[in-house]
Design a protein around this motif. Structure first.
Motif, short mmCIF file in Angstrom:
data_model
loop_
_atom_site.label_atom_id
_atom_site.label_comp_id
_atom_site.label_asym_id
_atom_site.label_seq_id
_atom_site.Cartn_x
_atom_site.Cartn_y
_atom_site.Cartn_z
N UNK A 9 0.82 -1.20 0.00
CA UNK A 9 0.00 0.00 0.00
C UNK A 9 0.86 1.25 0.00
N UNK A 10 1.90 1.25 0.86
CA UNK A 10 2.72 2.45 1.01
C UNK A 10 3.43 2.79 -0.30
N UNK A 11 3.86 1.74 -1.01
CA UNK A 11 4.57 1.96 -2.27
C UNK A 11 3.75 2.81 -3.22
N UNK A 12 2.48 2.48 -3.33
CA UNK A 12 1.60 3.23 -4.23
C UNK A 12 1.47 4.68 -3.78
N UNK A 13 1.33 4.91 -2.47
CA UNK A 13 1.14 6.27 -1.98
C UNK A 13 2.35 7.14 -2.32
N UNK A 14 3.56 6.58 -2.13
CA UNK A 14 4.77 7.36 -2.42
C UNK A 14 4.85 7.65 -3.93
N UNK A 15 4.64 6.60 -4.71
CA UNK A 15 4.74 6.75 -6.16
C UNK A 15 3.73 7.78 -6.66
N UNK A 71 3.49 15.53 -7.98
CA UNK A 71 4.29 16.69 -7.58
C UNK A 71 4.87 17.38 -8.83
N UNK A 72 5.70 18.35 -8.57
CA UNK A 72 6.35 19.10 -9.65
C UNK A 72 7.20 18.20 -10.54
N UNK A 73 7.62 17.06 -9.95
CA UNK A 73 8.48 16.15 -10.71
C UNK A 73 7.84 15.71 -12.02
N UNK A 74 6.50 15.77 -12.06
CA UNK A 74 5.82 15.27 -13.25
C UNK A 74 6.21 16.06 -14.49
#
Ligand code: HEC
Length: 415
Positions: free
Chosen positions: A131-137, A143-146
Motif C-alpha cells: 500500500x505504502x509503495x503506491x502512496x509514495x509513487x 508533484x512538480x516532478x511530473x
C-alpha cells in the motif's frame, strides 16, 4: 474424509489459474493497444477529429479502427471499457499472495536467518509495504516532478531498487522477489483504478455535456500508461522467479531483480520503436543480453541458504517444533533421508549434474523436514509426485503412510 490440505491446494491452483488467465487478458490487451497506437496512419477520407486509422486482418475478417485523439464529434451510445482485466489480475493476485505467503507464511515468507518475525508481523509488512509503495509513487507523480518525465522514471527505478533490497533483508529470497513483483503490479493496477479510469470518465462526461475536455487528463493518463508499459515484463519475470531458485537463492537476488527492470525498458523500447517506425533499434537486444549474462553470473554467486551446519544447530521455530514433536516424526524423517535427501540437499549427491536442490527445497536436517511438512505431505504422502519415480525406486506405500500419519498427528491429532 477428504483432506482439508488437499482441498486447500486445489483452491490455490484454481486461484493461480484465474490469475494467469486474467493477467494474459490484461497484458494482451495492453500490448495490443500500444501496438495499435503506434501503427496508426493518417488517411485521406478520415472523419472529423480522427488522428489515424489502421487496417487489420484476424480470424476470418477485416478490422478497420480509427483513433480520435481527444474525441469523436459525437459520443457513441455504447462504449467498451477495458478495466476488468486489470482489476481481476490484481484481486486474484492478492488472494494468491495471501494463500501462499500469508497462510503458509511460516514456510515461504519468514526466514529466521534474516529476521526474527512472528507470522503476523510478516503479514503486516507484506500487506503494508504494498500500500505504502503506491502512496509514495502517486505523490511523486502528482508533484512538480511530473514535469520531468525522465527524472520521474529514474526515481521510480530507485524506489524499486530500494524495495528490492529492503524485501531481501527480511523475507525469504523467494518471497522478496514475489513481493517486489506485487509491489510493482499494485502500482500498475492503481494507476488504472485511481488515475486512468477516473480521468477518462471526466473526459467522457465533458464530451457528453458538450464541453471541451481539459487536455491535462489525457497527458496524465499517458504518463501512467507509459510507466505501466515499461513495468509489465519485469513483473512477469518476478512472478515466475519463485520457480527458479537460481533467481532468488543468492544474496544478490535484489540486484538481479533491479537489473530485470532495466531489461523491461530495453525490450519494450525495441518493440515500441518497431511498431512506430517499422524497424527497432537492435542495440537494445545487445544490452538485454549483457544484462542477462550479468544476472546469470550473479545467480551462481554463493547461495544464500543457510548451511547444513547452521540448519542443524539453530533452534527450531515454534512452527517447526510443532511438526518435529509430533508422533511419527522419527519414522517420517528416516523415510525422507532415505528417499529425498540425495537430491534435496545443500550439496546434492544424486549425480554430478545436480548442482543445487531442485526448487531450492532442502530436506536434510530435522528443521528442514519439519519446516517442509506440508509440502512433503502433499508431494510424497497424498500424491506420488515425489520422489521422481524413475530416479528413486525405494519409496514404498508403507513409507508414504508413515508421512501421512506423521503429518496428521501434527495437524489434526489423528493417528
Ligand atoms: C531424483 C531427485 C529427487 C528426489 C530423490 C526427490 N526429489 Fe523432490 N524434486 C526433484 C525435482 C527435479 C523437483 C522439481 C520438479 C519441478 O520443477 O517440477 C523437485 C521438487 C520438489 C518439491 C517442490 C515442488 C514444488 O512444486 O514446488 C518438493 C516439496 C519435493 N520435491 C519434495 C520431495 C520429497 C518429499 C522427496 C522424497 C520423498 C523428494 N522430493 C525426492 C527431485 C527429487
Amino acid at each position: 474424509m477428504y483432506d482439508y490440505l488437499a482441498l486447500w491446494d486445489w483452491v490455490a491452483f484454481a486461484v493461480r489459474w484465474l490469475h494467469v488467465i486474467t493477467a494474459m487478458a490484461w497484458i494482451g490487451a495492453s500490448f495490443y493497444f500500444i501496438a495499435l497506437d503506434l501503427m496508426l496512419k493518417p488517411a485521406e477520407d478520415m472523419p472529423e477529429g480522427a488522428y489515424g486509422e489502421e487496417w487489420e486482418v484476424h480470424g476470418g475478417g477485416f478490422y478497420h479502427t480509427t483513433k480520435y485523439l481527444v474525441a469523436p464529434a459525437r459520443m457513441p451510445e455504447h462504449l467498451t471499457w477495458h478495466k476488468w482485466q486489470s482489476y481481476m489480475t490484481w484481486l486474484s493476485g492478492a488472494v494468491l499472495l495471501m494463500i501462499i505467503y500469508w497462510v503458509s507464511g511460516e514456510i515461504y515468507l519468514l526466514d529466521p536467518n534474516k529476521a526474527e518475525l512472528a507470522l503476523w508481523q510478516g503479514i503486516v509488512i507484506s500487506g503494508g509495504s504494498l500500500t505504502i509503495g503506491w502512496l509514495i509513487y502517486d505523490a511523486a507523480c502528482k508533484s512538480k516532478l511530473s514535469e520531468h518525465p525522465t527524472f520521474l522514471m529514474l526515481l521510480l527505478f530507485a524506489m524499486l531498487v530500494a524495495m528490492s533490497w529492503g524485501y531481501n533483508q527480511i523475507f525469504t529470497g523467494r518471497a522478496a522477489l514475489l513481493h517486489l513483483g506485487a509491489f510493482t503490479a499494485t502500482i500498475m493496477t492503481a494507476n488504472v483504478f485511481f488515475q486512468i479510469m477516473p480521468n477518462q470518465r471526466i473526459v467522457v462526461a465533458d464530451l457528453k455535456a458538450g464541453r471541451t475536455p481539459d487536455a491535462k487528463y489525457g497527458k496524465i493518463a499517458k504518463v501512467r500508461s507509459t510507466h505501466n508499459n515499461y513495468l509489465t515484463l519485469p513483473v512477469v519475470f518476478l512472478m515466475l522467479s519463485n520457480h527458479y531458485p537460481l533467481a532468488f537463492g543468492t544474496e544478490y537476488a535484489w540486484i538481479i531483480a533491479s537489473l530485470i527492470f532495466l531489461t523491461g525498458v530495453t525490450i519494450r523500447h525495441y518493440f515500441n520503436t518497431m511498431h512506430a517506425t517499422g524497424t527497432g533499434p537492435h542495440w537494445t537486444w545487445a544490452v538485454t543480453v549483457i544484462l542477462m549474462v550479468i544476472i546469470a553470473w550473479l545467480s551462481v554467486a554463493p547461495m544464500q541458504f543457510e548451511t547444513s551446519e547452521e540448519a542443524e544447530t539453530r533452534a527450531l521455530t515454534p512452527y517447526e517444533k510443532s511438526f518435529a514433536d509430533a508422533e511419527g516424526f522419527e519414522e517420517a524423517y528416516r523415510v525422507v533421508l532415505g528417499n529425498c535427501s540425495m537430491c534435496h540437499a545443500r550439496e546434492p549427491f544424486y549425480d554430478d549434474n545436480m548442482l543445487w536442490a531442485p526448487r531450492g527445497v532442502h530436506l536434510e536436517t530435522q528443521a528442514d523436514v519439519a519446516r517442509q511438512a506440508k509440502a512433503i505431505y502433499l508431494q510424497a504422502g497424498l500424491s506420488h509426485a515425489m520422489p521422481p519415480p524413475n530416479a528413486v525406486r525405494t519409496m514404498t506405500e508403507e513409507n508414504r503412510r508413515a508421512i501421512v500419519a506423521w503429518y496428521r498427528d501434527a495437524t489434526l491429532g489423528e493417528k
